[in-house]
Design a protein around this motif. Structure first.
Motif, mmCIF file in Angstrom:
data_model
loop_
_atom_site.group_PDB
_atom_site.id
_atom_site.type_symbol
_atom_site.label_atom_id
_atom_site.label_comp_id
_atom_site.label_asym_id
_atom_site.label_seq_id
_atom_site.Cartn_x
_atom_site.Cartn_y
_atom_site.Cartn_z
ATOM 1 N N LEU C 137 0.834 -1.205 0.000
ATOM 2 C CA LEU C 137 0.000 0.000 0.000
ATOM 3 C C LEU C 137 0.868 1.255 0.000
ATOM 4 N N VAL C 138 1.913 1.230 0.833
ATOM 5 C CA VAL C 138 2.791 2.404 0.911
ATOM 6 C C VAL C 138 3.527 2.614 -0.410
ATOM 7 N N ALA C 139 3.939 1.498 -1.033
ATOM 8 C CA ALA C 139 4.641 1.623 -2.317
ATOM 9 C C ALA C 139 3.723 2.243 -3.363
ATOM 10 N N PHE C 140 2.448 1.838 -3.357
ATOM 11 C CA PHE C 140 1.484 2.446 -4.288
ATOM 12 C C PHE C 140 1.272 3.918 -3.958
ATOM 13 N N PHE C 141 1.206 4.206 -2.680
ATOM 14 C CA PHE C 141 1.005 5.594 -2.243
ATOM 15 C C PHE C 141 2.133 6.484 -2.743
ATOM 16 N N LYS C 142 3.352 5.971 -2.647
ATOM 17 C CA LYS C 142 4.509 6.760 -3.075
ATOM 18 C C LYS C 142 4.391 7.164 -4.545
ATOM 19 N N LYS C 143 3.855 6.250 -5.355
ATOM 20 C CA LYS C 143 3.763 6.522 -6.791
ATOM 21 C C LYS C 143 2.456 7.204 -7.169
ATOM 22 N N SER C 144 1.635 7.547 -6.178
ATOM 23 C CA SER C 144 0.326 8.145 -6.482
ATOM 24 C C SER C 144 0.430 9.662 -6.498
ATOM 25 N N ALA C 174 -1.125 12.538 4.575
ATOM 26 C CA ALA C 174 0.074 11.747 4.890
ATOM 27 C C ALA C 174 0.098 11.400 6.372
ATOM 28 N N PHE C 175 -0.231 12.389 7.201
ATOM 29 C CA PHE C 175 -0.205 12.171 8.648
ATOM 30 C C PHE C 175 -1.205 11.084 9.049
ATOM 31 N N LEU C 176 -2.419 11.164 8.514
ATOM 32 C CA LEU C 176 -3.449 10.205 8.915
ATOM 33 C C LEU C 176 -3.172 8.804 8.368
ATOM 34 N N PHE C 177 -2.643 8.725 7.163
ATOM 35 C CA PHE C 177 -2.272 7.412 6.623
ATOM 36 C C PHE C 177 -1.197 6.789 7.518
ATOM 37 N N SER C 178 -0.246 7.626 7.897
ATOM 38 C CA SER C 178 0.813 7.160 8.792
ATOM 39 C C SER C 178 0.235 6.697 10.131
ATOM 40 N N VAL C 179 -0.679 7.490 10.672
ATOM 41 C CA VAL C 179 -1.313 7.145 11.948
ATOM 42 C C VAL C 179 -2.026 5.792 11.831
#
Lengths: 257, 291, 292
Positions: C137-144, C174-179
């Motif tokens: 999910l994070v890898a996809f997020f990075k490329k989004s 970003a903060f909430l995804f991280s949380v």
């Protein structure tokens, strides 16, 4: 009138960076702003694009008052800009730099940002095609996957222009686009600015020190000195304006000294 | 009762002010939050403890030795953790990671030396409390308030009136210009770290005295200094002092009413409240990025 | 064997937390010293729901993550518009406040004595699957679009705004995804170890996650995961050094900071394309040397 700036002033801790500045720019028109260093030219751009809020005065974009709006909303309403000291995004490739200006317009949700939904794929494809289109216009199509810091100075400035185009500007603000370019590059840039203005039909404002460029393409020129407007007119009129000659040439001499 | 509360609040606030100024000094000069400051306080508080336990000296010499050692720890930290980063002109990210790592380093040293034990801090005063009319006031509070006030006044004097202070302010305003003006930038940064370390050490010893006990967790109280600095305006020395005194007073009053257990919740809420009302802090001017 | 499996499981849980911090710190350039507090919220909230209120695990886990995100929203609100320095200080204060609450509300949380009685629902395979999903999910997020906007505003907020990027909104996302990610790691931790107490979630853990992110490579997800493995395993392997292992750890990180400032991998990512490139380069290298 597309852009109508009326009587804007901006103070920084008692220093009057811009006082009572007004200008109007219409579709397809190119307006140049000239003046010695410290004349408050960039401040005008910063106020128009919303980096700073004007202390006084108003800015109307297609009749809508944008004076007090946040910077990103002003951009979305149609003001694109470049920066005097190139500000590209490090850590992103050339095409990704342009993509960043598309992303706020991209229409997929948070879910699409963590899972490759069809909507995401479609939007990313649309964005990528637009990026390639704009990069082709500015002549950077062959370098899309390079890092921006590997580009020559002139190309970095072109990348900034491509990025600004991606914002769908009604008004394009170019802050010293020719700084640091050699004469050939200045010629190419002049052509590019004229072509963009003609093809896209947006209003263009241009801060520039290279008089051959600004005099050659501007329909109207505003001369600033110490935050104040000391002359407005066609390039010819401005060149013959005694107040302008004194301020501008005086400053030039200081620069040379 | 009210006056007693007020005095206690001021005393606590003055210690927070020492923490906050030590923190703000580094923030103003290198523009980063020094998260190793708490561990430096712990380390120096233990220095104070061992000096006192080993020599039986009175308060003042113990404070002086602790402050000197604290200053030296500050110098050491700057040299091993921040010097190269500053020379490379790196992003804030590096300072952040470096200061946390340095803090971990100090704390693990404390753990090695003292373990997880509790130490009863020496009582430097023969009379633990003073009667003023009908009020009883802890001697330590009065002494803490007095010494902190003197130290802070000296600090302000040094910053405002001396050549060294001018150099510090110049470097914090614009490092490159200061360099061009012939100021030895790294010497100035070192001085800032020395002063910051000495202030941290003083705060550390005071916190030991104030809490009677000393554990490896003492450094966690550095949070109060950070919060005070946020309330006062990041990087502003005078703001840090005001913020700290205000925080000390509010906290003391709140503890009186709701008990000490929830004090961190109260301080956090105070900080959030300030960020909503006056995000630039008491002394801060809203800083605009140069375009 | 049991010991190694447990180290491995805890490492995977750490990887989920580090992936969460990667989004916040490596992508968006924000430093939080309170992410571990959100891990605590995940652990305690799911624990209270399951142990005290007899909820089934799965809905409890989901609700716990949701609660963390809602609290995260209010913690983030005052900071996303301000200079970056504030977020670390505000989250630090938040973490301390939360620790105080956990210590005080003994009836609900068990206070300083800790919260026990978690059913052992979580096992190694579940954690493995969860970690793989989170990393993807994070890898996809990075490329989004959000990933790119994060990287853009990390480098230059002003230019980002000039491109129409809503900086506070993207920072908040970003903060909430991280949380959400660190909170999930808290849920998994609690139901794997079956016991938590407030001291586990101090700001030092948050700091350690940031260190791991840096150590692996300034903005490389691959590097962050690699360093999560190395830096979690390192103290375990160095057990013979006992108290000195944290000193050793700190010295290693300080050395990397001073002498290899881009971290172990810099910005390199483990993707099929990059692996191919790596091998091609190696081949070219051998050709060149054999030609001599």
């Amino acid at each position: 009138m597309l852009l109508q700036v009326s009587n804007i002033s901006k103070n920084f801790g008692g220093v009057q960076a811009t006082k009572d500045f007004s200008v109007t720019v219409d579709k397809g028109e190119i307006v140049g702003i000239i003046g010695p260093n410290g004349a408050g030219k960039t401040t005008i751009f910063n106020v128009i694009s919303g980096v700073y809020t004007a202390d006084e005065g108003s800015i109307l974009l297609s009749g809508q008052n944008v004076t007090k709006l946040p910077q990103h909303e002003i951009t979305k309403l149609g003001i694109g800009r470049t920066f005097q000291n190139i500000r590209l995004f490090k850590g992103l490739s050339i095409i990704e730099n342009v993509m960043c200006a598309f992303d706020p317009q991209s229409k997929y949700s948070f879910i699409g940002s963590i899972i490759p939904t069809p909507k995401r794929k479609a939007e990313e494809k649309r964005g990528k095609e637009l990026c390639e289109h704009y990069l082709e216009i500015v002549g950077l199509k062959d370098y899309i996957n390079e890092a921006p810091e590997n580009l020559a100075y002139g190309y970095q400035r072109r990348l900034e222009i491509a990025r600004a185009l991606m914002c769908n500007p009604k008004v394009l603000l170019l802050d010293e686009p020719a700084a640091g370019l050699n004469p050939t590059e200045v010629g190419e840039l002049t052509e590019l600015i004229l072509k963009l203005s003609k093809d896209f039909g947006f209003a263009t404002m241009l801060i520039e020190h290279r008089l051959e460029l600004v005099m050659g393409i501007s329909h109207k020129i505003v001369v600033q000195n110490f935050g104040k407007t000391i002359g407005v007119g066609t390039p010819k009129e401005v060149q013959n304006n005694p107040a302008v000659i004194e301020a501008y040439l005086g400053a030039e001499e200081e620069d040379n000294a | 009762m009210a006056i007693q509360l007020l005095l206690n609040g001021l005393a606590v606030g003055s210690v927070y002010a020492l923490i906050a100024t030590g923190f703000a000094l580094i923030f103003s000069i290198l523009k980063f939050s020094n998260f190793s400051h708490g561990a430096l306080m712990t380390l120096s508080a233990f220095v104070g403890y061992f000096v006192s336990a080993g020599t039986g000296w009175s308060l003042i010499p113990v404070l002086i030795v602790s402050m000197l050692v604290g200053g030296l720890i500050g110098l050491f930290g700057e040299f091993v953790a921040f010097r190269r980063i500053t020379k490379r002109n790196s992003a804030t990210f590096y300072y952040f990671v470096s200061s946390i790592t340095l803090g971990t380093f100090y704390e693990s040293i404390v753990t090695i030396i003292v373990g997880a034990g509790y130490f009863v801090y020496p009582m430097f005063f023969s009379k633990p409390a003073i009667w003023i009319g009908n009020f009883v006031i802890q001697t330590s509070s009065v002494v803490m308030l007095g010494i902190s006030a003197i130290v802070l006044i000296i600090l302000v004097f040094v910053l405002q009136k001396t050549k060294m202070g001018r150099a510090l302010r110049a470097v914090s305003y614009d490092r490159d210009t200061a360099y061009l003006m012939g100021i030895d930038v790294f010497k100035t940064i070192s001085i800032a770290f020395f002063i910051s370390g000495a202030l941290g050490a003083l705060a550390g010893v005071f916190l030991g005295i104030y809490n009677y006990t000393l554990t490896a967790q003492l450094g966690n109280l550095v949070v109060k200094g950070f919060i005070a600095s946020v309330i006062g305006g990041l990087g502003s020395i005078s703001g840090a002092v005001f913020g700290a005194v205000l925080l000390g007073l509010l906290e003391t009053i709140l503890i009186f009413f709701i008990g000490s257990g929830y004090a961190p919740v109260a301080t956090f809420l105070i900080m959030i409240l300030f960020l909503f009302i006056r995000p630039q802090g008491i002394a801060g001017k809203s800083v605009q990025e140069k375009a | 064997m049991q010991f190694y499996l447990s180290v491995l499981t805890l490492t995977l849980i750490t990887i989920i937390g580090v992936a969460g911090v990667y989004v916040l710190t490596s992508l968006a350039g924000m430093f939080s010293l309170g992410q571990a507090a959100f891990m605590a919220i995940g652990a305690y909230a799911s624990g209270i729901l399951v142990v005290k209120l007899n909820w089934p695990f799965l809905p409890a886990a989901i609700l716990a993550v949701l609660i963390s995100v809602i609290i995260g929203f209010f913690v983030g609100l005052p900071t996303v518009k301000l200079r970056r320095d504030y977020i670390s200080l505000v989250t630090l204060g938040f973490g301390e406040a939360l620790t105080a609450i956990l210590n005080q509300m003994t009836g609900l949380t068990g206070g300083a004595a800790g919260f026990s009685g978690f059913p052992k629902v979580i096992s190694f395979p579940i954690v493995l699957v969860a970690a793989i999903i989170c990393v993807i999910l994070v890898a996809f997020f990075k490329k989004s679009k959000y990933g790119r906007q994060c990287i853009a505003l990390k480098g230059d907020e002003l230019a980002a705004k000039a491109m129409g990027i809503n900086v506070p909104k993207v920072k908040m996302i970003a903060f909430l995804f991280s949380v959400a990610l660190v909170s999930l790691s808290g849920v998994l931790y609690a139901f794997y170890v079956t016991y938590v107490d407030p001291t586990l979630f101090g700001w030092k853990l948050s700091g350690e996650w940031v260190i791991m992110n840096f150590f692996g490579g300034v903005s490389s997800l691959t590097g962050s995961i690699l360093s999560a493995i190395i830096l979690t395993a390192l103290p375990e392997m160095l057990r013979f050094l006992s108290d000195f292992r944290m000193v050793f750890y700190a010295v290693v990180v300080l050395l990397v900071l001073n002498f290899k400032p881009a971290g172990l991998l810099g910005t390199w990512e483990l993707t099929p394309k990059n692996v191919k490139k790596l091998f091609q380069k190696k081949k070219e290298g051998t050709h060149a040397s054999s030609g001599k």
